[in-house]
Design an enzyme around this catalytic site. Sequence first.
Site, PDB file in Angstrom:
ATOM      1  N   ASP A 108       0.821  -1.224   0.000  1.00 25.73           N
ATOM      2  CA  ASP A 108       0.000   0.000   0.000  1.00 25.73           C
ATOM      3  C   ASP A 108       0.853   1.271   0.000  1.00 25.73           C
ATOM      4  O   ASP A 108       0.329   2.377   0.099  1.00 25.73           O
ATOM      5  CB  ASP A 108      -0.938   0.001   1.217  1.00 25.73           C
ATOM      6  CG  ASP A 108      -0.167  -0.019   2.527  1.00 25.73           C
ATOM      7  OD1 ASP A 108       1.089  -0.072   2.503  1.00 25.73           O
ATOM      8  OD2 ASP A 108      -0.810   0.035   3.597  1.00 25.73           O
ATOM      9  N   LYS A 156      18.453  43.551  -9.648  1.00 28.21           N
ATOM     10  CA  LYS A 156      17.468  43.923 -10.654  1.00 28.21           C
ATOM     11  C   LYS A 156      17.295  45.429 -10.622  1.00 28.21           C
ATOM     12  O   LYS A 156      17.190  46.023  -9.560  1.00 28.21           O
ATOM     13  CB  LYS A 156      16.110  43.289 -10.311  1.00 28.21           C
ATOM     14  CG  LYS A 156      16.066  41.829 -10.586  1.00 28.21           C
ATOM     15  CD  LYS A 156      14.657  41.311 -10.358  1.00 28.21           C
ATOM     16  CE  LYS A 156      14.703  39.803 -10.299  1.00 28.21           C
ATOM     17  NZ  LYS A 156      13.878  39.211  -9.300  1.00 28.21           N
ATOM     18  N   ARG A 182      14.881  48.435 -12.318  1.00 30.42           N
ATOM     19  CA  ARG A 182      13.716  48.698 -13.148  1.00 30.42           C
ATOM     20  C   ARG A 182      14.005  49.882 -14.070  1.00 30.42           C
ATOM     21  O   ARG A 182      14.315  50.975 -13.617  1.00 30.42           O
ATOM     22  CB  ARG A 182      12.495  48.981 -12.258  1.00 30.42           C
ATOM     23  CG  ARG A 182      11.223  49.071 -13.029  1.00 30.42           C
ATOM     24  CD  ARG A 182       9.993  48.702 -12.220  1.00 30.42           C
ATOM     25  NE  ARG A 182       9.892  47.291 -11.871  1.00 30.42           N
ATOM     26  CZ  ARG A 182       9.519  46.324 -12.703  1.00 30.42           C
ATOM     27  NH1 ARG A 182       9.248  46.608 -13.956  1.00 30.42           N
ATOM     28  NH2 ARG A 182       9.438  45.088 -12.301  1.00 30.42           N
ATOM     29  N   ASP A 207      24.685  29.286  -6.670  1.00 33.68           N
ATOM     30  CA  ASP A 207      23.362  29.413  -6.068  1.00 33.68           C
ATOM     31  C   ASP A 207      23.168  28.244  -5.107  1.00 33.68           C
ATOM     32  O   ASP A 207      23.916  27.273  -5.150  1.00 33.68           O
ATOM     33  CB  ASP A 207      22.288  29.402  -7.166  1.00 33.68           C
ATOM     34  CG  ASP A 207      21.027  30.150  -6.759  1.00 33.68           C
ATOM     35  OD1 ASP A 207      20.934  30.570  -5.586  1.00 33.68           O
ATOM     36  OD2 ASP A 207      20.135  30.321  -7.601  1.00 33.68           O
ATOM     37  N   THR A 218      14.448  24.434 -11.652  1.00 32.48           N
ATOM     38  CA  THR A 218      14.077  24.409 -13.077  1.00 32.48           C
ATOM     39  C   THR A 218      15.250  24.847 -13.945  1.00 32.48           C
ATOM     40  O   THR A 218      15.241  24.646 -15.158  1.00 32.48           O
ATOM     41  CB  THR A 218      12.925  25.377 -13.373  1.00 32.48           C
ATOM     42  OG1 THR A 218      13.378  26.715 -13.120  1.00 32.48           O
ATOM     43  CG2 THR A 218      11.708  25.077 -12.503  1.00 32.48           C
ATOM     44  N   GLY A 219      16.229  25.501 -13.342  1.00 33.04           N
ATOM     45  CA  GLY A 219      17.385  26.009 -14.085  1.00 33.04           C
ATOM     46  C   GLY A 219      17.185  27.428 -14.595  1.00 33.04           C
ATOM     47  O   GLY A 219      18.121  28.037 -15.109  1.00 33.04           O
ATOM     48  N   GLY A 220      15.979  27.958 -14.435  1.00 30.21           N
ATOM     49  CA  GLY A 220      15.668  29.285 -14.982  1.00 30.21           C
ATOM     50  C   GLY A 220      16.587  30.379 -14.456  1.00 30.21           C
ATOM     51  O   GLY A 220      17.106  31.200 -15.226  1.00 30.21           O
ATOM     52  N   THR A 221      16.806  30.387 -13.149  1.00 31.14           N
ATOM     53  CA  THR A 221      17.639  31.438 -12.544  1.00 31.14           C
ATOM     54  C   THR A 221      19.067  31.348 -13.071  1.00 31.14           C
ATOM     55  O   THR A 221      19.679  32.358 -13.446  1.00 31.14           O
ATOM     56  CB  THR A 221      17.641  31.272 -10.998  1.00 31.14           C
ATOM     57  OG1 THR A 221      16.284  31.219 -10.558  1.00 31.14           O
ATOM     58  CG2 THR A 221      18.395  32.370 -10.309  1.00 31.14           C
TER      59      THR A 221
END
Length: 292
Positions: free
Chosen positions: A34, A193, A195, A219, A224-227
Site C-alpha cells: 500500500d 534587478k 527597473r 546558487d 528548473t534552471g531558470g535562474t
Amino acid sequence: MLVVAGSASPKLAARVAQQLKCQLIKPELKRFPDGELYARIPADVKGENVVVIQSTCCPPNSNYMELFLLLDAVRDLGAKKITAVIPYLAYARQDKRFKEGEAVSLRTVAKLIESVGPDRVYTVDMHAHRIGDVQEIFNAPAKNLTAAPLLSKYLSDNYELKNPVIVGPDEESRQWAEAAGKALGADWDYMVKKRLGPEEVEIRPRKLEVEDRDAMVIDDIISTGGTMVKAVKILKKHGARKVYAACTHAVLASGALRKVRGAGVEEVFATDTIESKISKVSVAPVVADALR
Ligand code: R5P
C-alpha cells in the site's frame, strides 16, 4: 559514533563514516504494497552516539517519512545522543505565508523533525532567505553548514582560471558568492534587478566588470534552471570569457540540466547533498568536521 545512512544519502553517509572512521549502518527498508514504509536498524545502537544522514529530496514526502522512522527508531532503541544531518531540507522555500491561508511548510517540517527528538540538527545551505539563523526554526540545537568554499575549491582545482569572479544570481545568493569568493581569494559579486521602465527590468552584476574574466555563478539550488540560465546569459552578454555553474543542491527538475548546459557553461556541478550525476563535490568534510 555510528552513522545511519538514509536511502537518499548513501554515498554521503559512507563518506562521512569514512572520514570519522566509524561504523556505517545501512537500515533495512521495505515498501509495503500500500506504499507504507518499513524501516529497521540492523545494529545495536543502545548507549551510542548515532548520526542519521538523510536528505529530503527527491521525492520529499517519502524521504521525510524515512527520516522520521529512522530518528524515532534509534531513539526508541536507546541511542544516547542523536544527530540528524539533513543535507537538503525540503519544504524550506515556503518559509513564510506569502498568501493568506497558506501553510508555512518550513515550520511544519521543523516541528515534525523535533517531534522525533534529535538532540542536534545539521542542514547545509538551507534555503530560507527570510530566516537569519537555522536555530530560529528548531528547538534543538541546530546549525546550517555551507558548501560554498568547497564549490570554489573544486573550480580552482580543476580549471586554469583567468582573473576569476564568483557571482550570485540574485540578492539572496550574496552569502554563497561571498563565502566562495573569499575562499578562492577572488572577487565576488551578485546580481541586482534594476527597473528601467514599467515593463523593463535589467539584471546585471552589481558593480564588478566581468569582461574577459572567468566567472562562476553560485546558487543554493538549481531547480528548473531558470535562474541559472538567466545569470549565465547576462554574464556572457557582459563579456565573460568562460562561465561555470555551481550549486549546493541539484534538485534538477526535468530538463534543468539540459537548459543550463544549453546556456553555454563550461561545466555545471553540485554537491552530494542531493546525490545526482553532477555531484562532483562532497560535503562530507564539512559535515564530519561539524560532527567531531
Ligand atoms: C531562489 O531564491 C533560490 O535561491 C534559487 O535561485 C532558486 O530556487 C532556483 O530555482 P530555479 O532553478 O527554478 O530557477
